[in-house]
Design an enzyme around this catalytic site. Structure first.
Site, short mmCIF file in Angstrom:
data_model
loop_
_atom_site.label_atom_id
_atom_site.label_comp_id
_atom_site.label_asym_id
_atom_site.label_seq_id
_atom_site.Cartn_x
_atom_site.Cartn_y
_atom_site.Cartn_z
N HIS A 1 0.86 -1.19 0.00
CA HIS A 1 0.00 0.00 0.00
C HIS A 1 0.90 1.24 0.00
O HIS A 1 1.86 1.30 0.77
CB HIS A 1 -0.90 0.00 1.25
CG HIS A 1 -1.86 1.14 1.27
ND1 HIS A 1 -2.97 1.19 0.44
CD2 HIS A 1 -1.86 2.29 1.97
CE1 HIS A 1 -3.61 2.32 0.66
NE2 HIS A 1 -2.97 3.00 1.59
N ASP B 1 -6.76 -2.42 4.24
CA ASP B 1 -5.43 -1.85 4.50
C ASP B 1 -5.10 -1.82 5.99
O ASP B 1 -4.49 -0.86 6.49
CB ASP B 1 -5.31 -0.43 3.91
CG ASP B 1 -5.52 -0.42 2.40
OD1 ASP B 1 -5.16 -1.41 1.75
OD2 ASP B 1 -6.03 0.60 1.89
C1 GAR Z 1 1.51 0.77 -6.47
O1 GAR Z 1 1.93 2.07 -6.12
C2 GAR Z 1 0.80 0.11 -5.30
O2 GAR Z 1 1.32 0.45 -4.05
C3 GAR Z 1 -0.58 0.68 -5.48
O3 GAR Z 1 -0.82 0.66 -6.85
C4 GAR Z 1 0.43 0.81 -7.54
C5 GAR Z 1 0.56 -0.31 -8.54
O4 GAR Z 1 1.66 -0.15 -9.38
N1 GAR Z 1 -1.55 -0.10 -4.75
C6 GAR Z 1 -2.64 0.39 -4.20
O5 GAR Z 1 -2.96 1.56 -4.27
C7 GAR Z 1 -3.49 -0.63 -3.49
N2 GAR Z 1 -4.60 0.00 -2.83
P1 GAR Z 1 2.24 -1.38 -10.20
O6 GAR Z 1 1.06 -1.99 -10.97
O7 GAR Z 1 3.24 -0.75 -11.14
O8 GAR Z 1 2.85 -2.34 -9.24
#
Ligand code: GAR
Length: 197
Positions: free
Chosen positions: A110, A146
């Site tokens: 997160h 979360d």
């Molecule tokens: C990341 O920043 C992750 O922490 C966030 O989405 C992004 C995905 O990037 N997750 C959330 O917000 C979960 N609630 P990625 O697809 O390049 O790994």
């Protein structure tokens, strides 16, 4: 025994790539599936390029019926027989039934220093609050969003002139360092909190 890891994504999958690429050599786990709720998620091709089986179950035809969507997703996950389930940018809220099935063996990353800023728009909220630092957390997934036990955190400074995008990029670089290290420890049975920087 080598642990089997399934990874759920919704987008570009940069965290998934760092997890997959970390599971080599003497690592105690191996990736067995990358699954997405979005058939167009860029991460699916990246997983396939790496020789990881992929699955896509579009959540849209299921409307508000989360249980029916999850039942379909579960078919793919259970066929892969994972020991550990990693959420890596997976943007669907999971039902308590689904979470209970993987209790104690499901991780999430997160983009905030939990318990601050659960949910969405974490970087904008940190900037609005005038925080001097931000970061990311890896935690066990429990029925509360979360909210499960924190397994690792990494911190970054918030700089003058930051906007949500510049801050997100700085945090994402730390996510790529943090998540593989936490997964490796978790797969070895170590649940102590890891603090980076
Ligand atoms: C990341 O920043 C992750 O922490 C966030 O989405 C992004 C995905 O990037 N997750 C959330 O917000 C979960 N609630 P990625 O697809 O390049 O790994």
């Amino acid at each position: 025994m080598t642990k089997r890891v399934a990874i759920l994504i919704s987008g570009g999958g940069s965290n998934m790539v760092t997890l997959v690429d970390s599971m080599v050599g003497d690592h105690p786990a191996r990736p067995v599936l990358v699954a997405s709720n979005d058939p167009n998620a860029g991460g699916l091709a990246k997983a396939a390029e790496r020789g990881i089986p992929t699955a896509a179950v579009d959540h849209k035809p299921f409307g508000k019926d989360r249980a029916a969507f999850e039942a379909e997703l579960l078919k793919h996950i259970e066929a892969a027989e994972p020991d550990i389930l990693c959420l890596a940018g997976f943007m669907r809220i999971l039902t308590p039934d689904f979470i209970a099935r993987f209790e104690g063996r499901m991780l999430n990353i997160h983009p905030s220093l939990l318990p601050k800023y659960k949910g969405l728009h974490t970087h904008a909220r940190a900037l609005e609050a005038g925080d001097s630092e931000a970061g990311c957390s890896v935690h066990e997934v429990t029925a509360e969003l979360d909210d499960g036990p924190i397994l690792g955190q990494a911190r970054v400074p918030i700089l003058d002139g930051d906007d949500p995008d510049t801050l997100a990029q700085r945090v994402l670089r730390q996510e790529h360092l943090l998540y593989p290290q936490v997964l490796r420890r978790f797969a070895s049975g170590n649940r102590d909190i890891l603090h980076l920087t």
